[in-house]
Design a protein around this motif. Structure first.
Motif, PDB file in Angstrom:
ATOM      1  N   PRO A  11     -56.001 -98.062-108.413  1.00  0.00           N
ATOM      2  CA  PRO A  11     -55.273 -99.368-107.791  1.00  0.00           C
ATOM      3  C   PRO A  11     -54.029 -98.718-106.921  1.00  0.00           C
ATOM      4  N   LYS A  12     -53.788 -99.463-105.978  1.00  0.00           N
ATOM      5  CA  LYS A  12     -52.990 -99.049-105.074  1.00  0.00           C
ATOM      6  C   LYS A  12     -52.151-100.607-104.862  1.00  0.00           C
ATOM      7  N   PRO A  13     -50.602-100.241-104.202  1.00  0.00           N
ATOM      8  CA  PRO A  13     -50.037-101.388-104.059  1.00  0.00           C
ATOM      9  C   PRO A  13     -50.495-102.325-102.972  1.00  0.00           C
ATOM     10  N   ASP A  14     -50.506-103.873-103.391  1.00  0.00           N
ATOM     11  CA  ASP A  14     -51.054-104.966-102.816  1.00  0.00           C
ATOM     12  C   ASP A  14     -52.691-104.955-103.011  1.00  0.00           C
ATOM     13  N   MET A  15     -52.984-104.246-103.976  1.00  0.00           N
ATOM     14  CA  MET A  15     -54.630-104.598-104.475  1.00  0.00           C
ATOM     15  C   MET A  15     -54.440-105.701-105.472  1.00  0.00           C
ATOM     16  N   VAL A  16     -55.479-106.489-105.504  1.00  0.00           N
ATOM     17  CA  VAL A  16     -55.765-107.452-106.239  1.00  0.00           C
ATOM     18  C   VAL A  16     -56.461-107.038-107.518  1.00  0.00           C
ATOM     19  N   LEU A  17     -56.220-107.145-108.792  1.00  0.00           N
ATOM     20  CA  LEU A  17     -56.733-106.693-109.892  1.00  0.00           C
ATOM     21  C   LEU A  17     -56.807-107.996-110.994  1.00  0.00           C
ATOM     22  N   GLU A  18     -57.514-107.692-111.932  1.00  0.00           N
ATOM     23  CA  GLU A  18     -57.740-108.627-113.227  1.00  0.00           C
ATOM     24  C   GLU A  18     -57.620-108.033-114.410  1.00  0.00           C
ATOM     25  N   GLY A  19     -57.156-108.836-115.266  1.00  0.00           N
ATOM     26  CA  GLY A  19     -57.003-108.141-116.877  1.00  0.00           C
ATOM     27  C   GLY A  19     -56.979-109.209-117.641  1.00  0.00           C
ATOM     28  N   GLU A  20     -56.990-108.759-119.151  1.00  0.00           N
ATOM     29  CA  GLU A  20     -56.688-109.812-120.167  1.00  0.00           C
ATOM     30  C   GLU A  20     -55.142-109.655-120.737  1.00  0.00           C
ATOM     31  N   VAL A  21     -54.776-111.151-120.862  1.00  0.00           N
ATOM     32  CA  VAL A  21     -53.380-111.018-121.371  1.00  0.00           C
ATOM     33  C   VAL A  21     -53.362-110.782-122.911  1.00  0.00           C
ATOM     34  N   VAL A  22     -52.539-109.649-123.289  1.00  0.00           N
ATOM     35  CA  VAL A  22     -52.358-109.517-124.699  1.00  0.00           C
ATOM     36  C   VAL A  22     -51.045-109.546-125.304  1.00  0.00           C
ATOM     37  N   LYS A  23     -50.209-110.024-124.433  1.00  0.00           N
ATOM     38  CA  LYS A  23     -49.007-110.302-125.223  1.00  0.00           C
ATOM     39  C   LYS A  23     -48.104-110.951-124.052  1.00  0.00           C
ATOM     40  N   LEU A  24     -47.192-111.955-124.712  1.00  0.00           N
ATOM     41  CA  LEU A  24     -46.367-112.742-123.763  1.00  0.00           C
ATOM     42  C   LEU A  24     -44.894-112.775-124.420  1.00  0.00           C
ATOM     43  N   CYS A  25     -44.189-112.345-123.552  1.00  0.00           N
ATOM     44  CA  CYS A  25     -42.677-112.700-123.936  1.00  0.00           C
ATOM     45  C   CYS A  25     -42.030-113.514-122.886  1.00  0.00           C
ATOM     46  N   GLU A  26     -40.827-114.151-123.081  1.00  0.00           N
ATOM     47  CA  GLU A  26     -40.309-114.919-122.357  1.00  0.00           C
ATOM     48  C   GLU A  26     -39.741-114.067-120.975  1.00  0.00           C
ATOM     49  N   GLN A  27     -39.881-112.862-120.862  1.00  0.00           N
ATOM     50  CA  GLN A  27     -39.496-112.181-119.813  1.00  0.00           C
ATOM     51  C   GLN A  27     -40.589-111.256-119.073  1.00  0.00           C
ATOM     52  N   SER A  28     -41.511-111.301-119.985  1.00  0.00           N
ATOM     53  CA  SER A  28     -42.812-110.545-119.102  1.00  0.00           C
ATOM     54  C   SER A  28     -44.263-111.062-119.689  1.00  0.00           C
ATOM     55  N   ILE A  29     -45.258-110.635-119.166  1.00  0.00           N
ATOM     56  CA  ILE A  29     -46.624-110.750-119.530  1.00  0.00           C
ATOM     57  C   ILE A  29     -47.156-109.211-119.467  1.00  0.00           C
ATOM     58  N   HIS A  30     -47.901-108.972-120.539  1.00  0.00           N
ATOM     59  CA  HIS A  30     -48.516-107.710-120.670  1.00  0.00           C
ATOM     60  C   HIS A  30     -50.206-107.974-120.716  1.00  0.00           C
ATOM     61  N   ILE A  31     -50.894-107.096-119.974  1.00  0.00           N
ATOM     62  CA  ILE A  31     -52.080-107.289-119.768  1.00  0.00           C
ATOM     63  C   ILE A  31     -52.838-105.766-119.844  1.00  0.00           C
ATOM     64  N   VAL A  32     -54.245-105.906-120.270  1.00  0.00           N
ATOM     65  CA  VAL A  32     -55.091-104.629-120.331  1.00  0.00           C
ATOM     66  C   VAL A  32     -56.052-104.930-119.491  1.00  0.00           C
ATOM     67  N   VAL A  33     -56.085-103.826-118.304  1.00  0.00           N
ATOM     68  CA  VAL A  33     -57.059-103.914-117.393  1.00  0.00           C
ATOM     69  C   VAL A  33     -58.376-102.806-117.753  1.00  0.00           C
ATOM     70  N   LEU A  34     -59.535-103.269-117.820  1.00  0.00           N
ATOM     71  CA  LEU A  34     -60.748-102.797-117.824  1.00  0.00           C
ATOM     72  C   LEU A  34     -60.902-101.796-119.190  1.00  0.00           C
ATOM     73  N   GLY A  35     -60.212-102.482-120.059  1.00  0.00           N
ATOM     74  CA  GLY A  35     -60.243-102.187-121.416  1.00  0.00           C
ATOM     75  C   GLY A  35     -59.229-100.700-121.865  1.00  0.00           C
ATOM     76  N   SER A  60     -56.363 -99.794-119.338  1.00  0.00           N
ATOM     77  CA  SER A  60     -55.192 -99.304-118.405  1.00  0.00           C
ATOM     78  C   SER A  60     -54.348-100.738-118.666  1.00  0.00           C
ATOM     79  N   SER A  61     -52.978-100.201-119.070  1.00  0.00           N
ATOM     80  CA  SER A  61     -52.025-101.333-119.302  1.00  0.00           C
ATOM     81  C   SER A  61     -51.260-101.814-118.119  1.00  0.00           C
ATOM     82  N   ALA A  62     -50.883-103.026-118.124  1.00  0.00           N
ATOM     83  CA  ALA A  62     -50.118-103.656-117.028  1.00  0.00           C
ATOM     84  C   ALA A  62     -49.098-104.550-117.440  1.00  0.00           C
ATOM     85  N   VAL A  63     -47.777-104.630-116.839  1.00  0.00           N
ATOM     86  CA  VAL A  63     -46.985-105.620-117.094  1.00  0.00           C
ATOM     87  C   VAL A  63     -46.433-106.314-116.012  1.00  0.00           C
TER      88      VAL A  63
END
Length: 234
Positions: free
Chosen positions: A81-105, A107-110
């Motif tokens: 993945p490079k800047p400005d690319m569009v990815l999809e992932g599953e939300v695994v955790k929510l906080c008031e200040q952040s959303i945590h996602i796993v991509v392709l099972g 790679s983590s994303a925040v």
């Protein structure tokens, strides 16, 4: 989803002589050790491979330990993945200040608070946390939601992605697929209506400024008219 690519490669796998009895297993084991790791050689994270094993393309390398190299053709599935690319992932955790996602099972994303557009407001009801759009009441982001987001940066060493939900085409994939097709038409109608209103307002202002007279947008033509009138008046 962007960030995925299939690449053809001519590889040379170097094996110890002790593995000469079963070259195929040795090659598969060597390639499998590279899975889910970022490789500068491949320019991406190796997710899968398909190889054509040769029958006699091997070469002994000189040295104290005479490794031999096996040439083979392969197809590689890479993730980079490079800047400005569009990815999809599953939300695994929510906080008031952040959303945590796993991509392709793997790679983590925040997505931090400053990268979540203002229409999404954090809420917590009955022990469940979610972000809800104030513009579209049924557009929610919860744990388990598949979200579409924009890449800001990618840490190749730890395979961590920094993302953004600021663009309008990001958010819950399920909701976007149902409603995104309606946006271009509605947006074009709004733009057309605004353009018509601005055009009418401009014409009205011009009429008032010129005592009801209209003139061409062509400035050279209007300049000639004004000179002709000056000569007639003189």
């Amino acid at each position: 989803m962007e960030g995925l690519k299939v690449a053809g490669a001519n590889l040379v796998v170097y094996l110890h002589p002790s593995k000469a009895r079963n070259i195929a297993d040795a090659i598969y084991r060597e390639l499998s050790s590279q899975l889910f790791k970022f490789s500068e050689t491949f320019d991406g994270v190796l997710l899968a491979y398909d190889v054509n094993l040769p029958s006699n393309l091997a070469k002994i390398l000189p040295g104290i330990h005479p490794y031999f190299g096996v040439r083979l053709e392969s197809k590689l599935l890479l993730f980079h993945p490079k800047p400005d690319m569009v990815l999809e992932g599953e939300v695994v955790k929510l906080c008031e200040q952040s959303i945590h996602i796993v991509v392709l099972g793997f790679s983590s994303a925040v997505i931090m608070d400053e990268d979540i557009r203002d229409e999404f407001k954090y809420k917590a009801k009955h022990g469940k946390e979610f972000f809800r759009s104030t513009v579209h009441k049924k557009h929610d982001i919860r744990v388990g939601t598949i979200v579409r987001f924009l890449v800001k940066s990618f840490d190749e060493e730890i395979l961590h992605i920094s993302g953004s939900l600021l663009p309008a085409h990001t958010g819950c994939v399920k909701w976007l697929e149902r409603h995104l097709e309606e946006w271009p038409q509605s947006e074009s109608n709004i733009k057309r209506r605004r353009a018509n209103e601005e055009r009418e307002e401009t014409l009205e202002n011009d009429k008032v400024a010129n005592d009801g007279e209209t003139f061409s947008v062509n400035t050279s033509h209007s300049n000639k008219k004004s000179k002709r009138r000056k000569n007639e008046n003189s």
